[in-house]
Design a protein around this motif. Structure first.
Motif, PDB file in Angstrom:
ATOM      1  N   PHE A   1       0.794  -1.229   0.009  1.00  0.00           N
ATOM      2  CA  PHE A   1       0.009  -0.286   0.083  1.00  0.00           C
ATOM      3  C   PHE A   1       0.760   1.333  -0.031  1.00  0.00           C
ATOM      4  N   LEU A   2       1.780   1.379   0.854  1.00  0.00           N
ATOM      5  CA  LEU A   2       2.698   2.391   0.997  1.00  0.00           C
ATOM      6  C   LEU A   2       3.586   2.506  -0.384  1.00  0.00           C
ATOM      7  N   ASP A   3       4.281   1.487  -1.127  1.00  0.00           N
ATOM      8  CA  ASP A   3       4.971   1.786  -2.286  1.00  0.00           C
ATOM      9  C   ASP A   3       3.881   2.400  -3.310  1.00  0.00           C
ATOM     10  N   GLU A   4       2.688   1.972  -3.438  1.00  0.00           N
ATOM     11  CA  GLU A   4       2.016   2.332  -4.335  1.00  0.00           C
ATOM     12  C   GLU A   4       1.857   3.922  -4.292  1.00  0.00           C
ATOM     13  N   LEU A   5       1.552   4.287  -3.117  1.00  0.00           N
ATOM     14  CA  LEU A   5       1.274   5.999  -2.808  1.00  0.00           C
ATOM     15  C   LEU A   5       2.536   6.313  -3.257  1.00  0.00           C
ATOM     16  N   ASP A   6       3.669   5.716  -2.670  1.00  0.00           N
ATOM     17  CA  ASP A   6       5.147   6.712  -3.116  1.00  0.00           C
ATOM     18  C   ASP A   6       5.227   6.626  -4.442  1.00  0.00           C
ATOM     19  N   PHE A   7       4.965   6.013  -5.238  1.00  0.00           N
ATOM     20  CA  PHE A   7       5.497   5.668  -6.726  1.00  0.00           C
ATOM     21  C   PHE A   7       4.538   6.826  -7.386  1.00  0.00           C
ATOM     22  N   TRP A   8       3.388   6.814  -7.250  1.00  0.00           N
ATOM     23  CA  TRP A   8       2.465   7.817  -7.962  1.00  0.00           C
ATOM     24  C   TRP A   8       2.681   9.144  -7.455  1.00  0.00           C
ATOM     25  N   ALA A   9       2.554   9.290  -6.153  1.00  0.00           N
ATOM     26  CA  ALA A   9       2.646  10.817  -5.684  1.00  0.00           C
ATOM     27  C   ALA A   9       4.017  11.281  -5.352  1.00  0.00           C
ATOM     28  N   GLY A  10       4.872  10.206  -4.840  1.00  0.00           N
ATOM     29  CA  GLY A  10       6.246  10.565  -4.567  1.00  0.00           C
ATOM     30  C   GLY A  10       7.154  10.508  -5.632  1.00  0.00           C
ATOM     31  N   THR A  11       6.927  10.031  -6.655  1.00  0.00           N
ATOM     32  CA  THR A  11       8.052   9.878  -7.599  1.00  0.00           C
ATOM     33  C   THR A  11       7.650  10.641  -8.840  1.00  0.00           C
ATOM     34  N   VAL A  12       6.541   9.908  -9.673  1.00  0.00           N
ATOM     35  CA  VAL A  12       5.978  10.207 -10.869  1.00  0.00           C
ATOM     36  C   VAL A  12       5.229  11.684 -10.850  1.00  0.00           C
ATOM     37  N   GLY A  13       4.569  11.739  -9.627  1.00  0.00           N
ATOM     38  CA  GLY A  13       4.009  12.827  -9.328  1.00  0.00           C
ATOM     39  C   GLY A  13       4.732  14.172  -9.359  1.00  0.00           C
ATOM     40  N   LEU A  14       5.817  14.129  -8.533  1.00  0.00           N
ATOM     41  CA  LEU A  14       6.565  15.137  -8.343  1.00  0.00           C
ATOM     42  C   LEU A  14       7.185  15.565  -9.550  1.00  0.00           C
TER      43      LEU A  14
END
Length: 531
Positions: free
Chosen positions: A409-422
């Protein structure tokens, strides 16, 4: 009678008070606190060690010059510009820069995305608080292998049963405590909350960091039976360049990604902090000053503690294996073992983990502040009510992260918001600033009240180089990792519902942002505030 009521409403609307930073040093410390986070001490040394040591610093500093610093100035200037019109978040800032009915909804990303990141960041931050207590009270004493410490962390997170923790409630209690501290700071406001945290937290962080660096540098060769395991070899591994890695695109991507994380650009938080500047307060020198403090924390302190001490105790090959495992393996598995081998190790363990906690909380309150500013500026919500509402959202989302961590769950949030989203949001705001708002006006905004003369070369870097750099980075990242993540390739079947749950949470927050923006702009029109 109706006209009198309308005038009263408009008077209330226009006289909503906004705070300003009390001093430049408070601003710089707060901005540095926003930037200095867990990544400075955990992510940076691992990325450097994985990508050629000293050679990694070449693409790192290139990304700093062509991405980091230009984006800092853009976001500082955008934030101060928005604050002039009582907008502390990107929906209002974007709307003032380009009077387009849809652009404010694009700006919603700069409010919602930091909330998503903060949802899981608070949980990771709570690990550092709990481990500082575990160190001080010898909770992990006797766990002398990396595998054992891995089991200790996994059982703390509720991922595997063990003799260390019978359930997940210890982790959950520390998460709730960490969130409560965050909300307490937010309820105090900018000057009495964020400023006070920065003024006390940052000096304490640097003090702890210097103590740890001195201790690391005086370790020498801890075990004479292994003469190659010493601090000099540890520093050599960190800083000796492996130039062959520069041919690998992953090295350049890792460096650019680290710059995003370390400077907190693309999050939306810098614009909010900068909106509390006065109209002609300097952004050029102040931005560089905050950046310099961050780089000192990352390159000097972060680069001198974790990896060198791991090599001194575990040797090069074992440390390379640790680095491949990631930042959490280094910080939460390897170093607790090291602390047990030092005199006064429980004290040094406490200093290390509490340093991480300070770094974490100064960043997490910054990530929460865009939502706070939106509720206060655009919806005229009282400070404490806004803090309680933001805290409730973080509590609900964070609870999901705590209990669904094992399912990705955490990794999914991190990829889309914390990586691609940035990267995507940074590209949008750079194009808006340089091409729609106009680079001439943007350059004037950056230099307004500036205490230093900026080289004209940055005019062209911001207009051409930075957006191109971001576009290439975004496309490359998405092609390398995004497609696999999008279609959940290689994901265990039992994890799929939870990953869809993470996506549903992100979508729900974004839709809520759209609705609140629509409501806010309706109020703006009724108050006659829109241009």
């Amino acid at each position: 009678m109706e006209q009198a009521v309308d005038k009263h409403k408009q008077h209330q609307f226009h006289h909503h008070t906004r705070e300003f930073w009390s001093s430049r040093i408070a601003l710089i410390l707060a901005m540095a606190g926003n930037a200095i986070g867990l990544g400075n001490f955990l992510r940076f040394p691992v990325k450097a060690a994985q990508n050629g040591g000293g050679a990694f610093m070449i693409p790192y500093f290139i990304a700093l010059v062509f991405l980091g610093i230009p984006l800092l100035w853009v976001e500082w200037a955008m934030g101060r510009f928005g604050g002039r019109y009582r907008h502390g978040t990107t929906p209002g800032i974007f709307y003032r820069m380009w009077n387009n009915r849809f652009i404010k909804y694009v700006g919603a990303i700069g409010v919602v995305m930091p909330v998503i990141i903060c949802i899981y960041y608070n949980y990771i931050e709570s690990w550092t608080l709990s481990y500082s207590f575990f160190s001080l009270f010898n909770k992990y004493t006797g766990v002398t292998t990396r595998e054992g410490m891995g089991t200790f962390l996994a059982s703390y997170q509720g991922r595997v049963p063990s003799e260390y923790f019978s359930n997940i409630w210890t982790a959950y209690a520390f998460f709730v405590l960490t969130l409560a501290i965050n909300v307490y700071v937010l309820r105090k406001g900018v000057v009495k909350g964020i400023e006070v945290l920065a003024k006390w937290g940052l000096p304490l962080l640097f003090f702890f960091g210097v103590i740890l660096v001195i201790r690391v540098f005086t370790l020498g060769t801890p075990d004479p039976a292994y003469p190659d395991r010493n601090i000099l070899n540890g520093l050599a591994y960190m800083w000796n360049p492996d130039f062959s890695r520069l041919k690998d695109s992953s090295c350049w991507l890792a460096a650019a990604g680290q710059i995003f994380f370390t400077l907190s650009v693309g999050f939306g938080a810098i614009q909010t902090y900068a909106s509390y500047l006065k109209e002609k307060d300097d952004v050029a020198l102040s931005g560089l000053s905050a950046c310099s403090l961050n780089e000192f924390a990352e390159v000097i302190l972060g680069g001198s503690i974790a990896i060198p001490v791991a090599i001194a105790f575990f040797g090069l090959s074992e440390t390379q294996a640790i680095a491949k495992g990631g930042a959490f393996d280094l910080g939460f598995q390897a170093l607790p073992i090291v602390f047990q081998k030092l005199h006064f190790g429980s004290i040094f363990g406490f200093l290390w983990f509490f340093l991480l906690f300070i770094a974490g909380i100064t960043s997490s309150v910054a990530l929460s502040q865009p939502a706070m500013a939106f509720l206060q500026d655009e919806l005229r919500m009282p400070l404490k009510k806004a803090a309680n509402l933001v805290g409730a959202v973080l509590f609900i989302g964070g609870t999901m992260v705590v209990f669904f961590l094992r399912y990705g769950f955490l990794d999914e949030l991190d990829f889309w918001a914390g990586t691609v989203g940035l990267v995507a949001f940074a590209f949008i705001e750079t194009v808006l600033f340089a091409w729609i708002f106009g680079m001439d006006k943007g350059w004037h905004e950056i230099n307004l009240g500036a205490d230093i003369n900026l080289s004209r070369i940055f005019y062209y870097i911001i207009k051409y180089v930075t957006p191109l750099y971001l576009l290439v980075l975004l496309v490359t990242w998405f092609c390398q990792d995004g497609i696999a993540v999008l279609f959940m390739k290689g994901v265990p079947q039992e994890n799929v519902p939870y990953l869809w749950g993470a996506r549903a949470l992100m979508a729900a927050l974004l839709i809520t942002g759209f609705v609140l923006i629509k409501l806010a702009w309706k109020q703006h029109r009724e108050a006659g505030r829109l241009p």
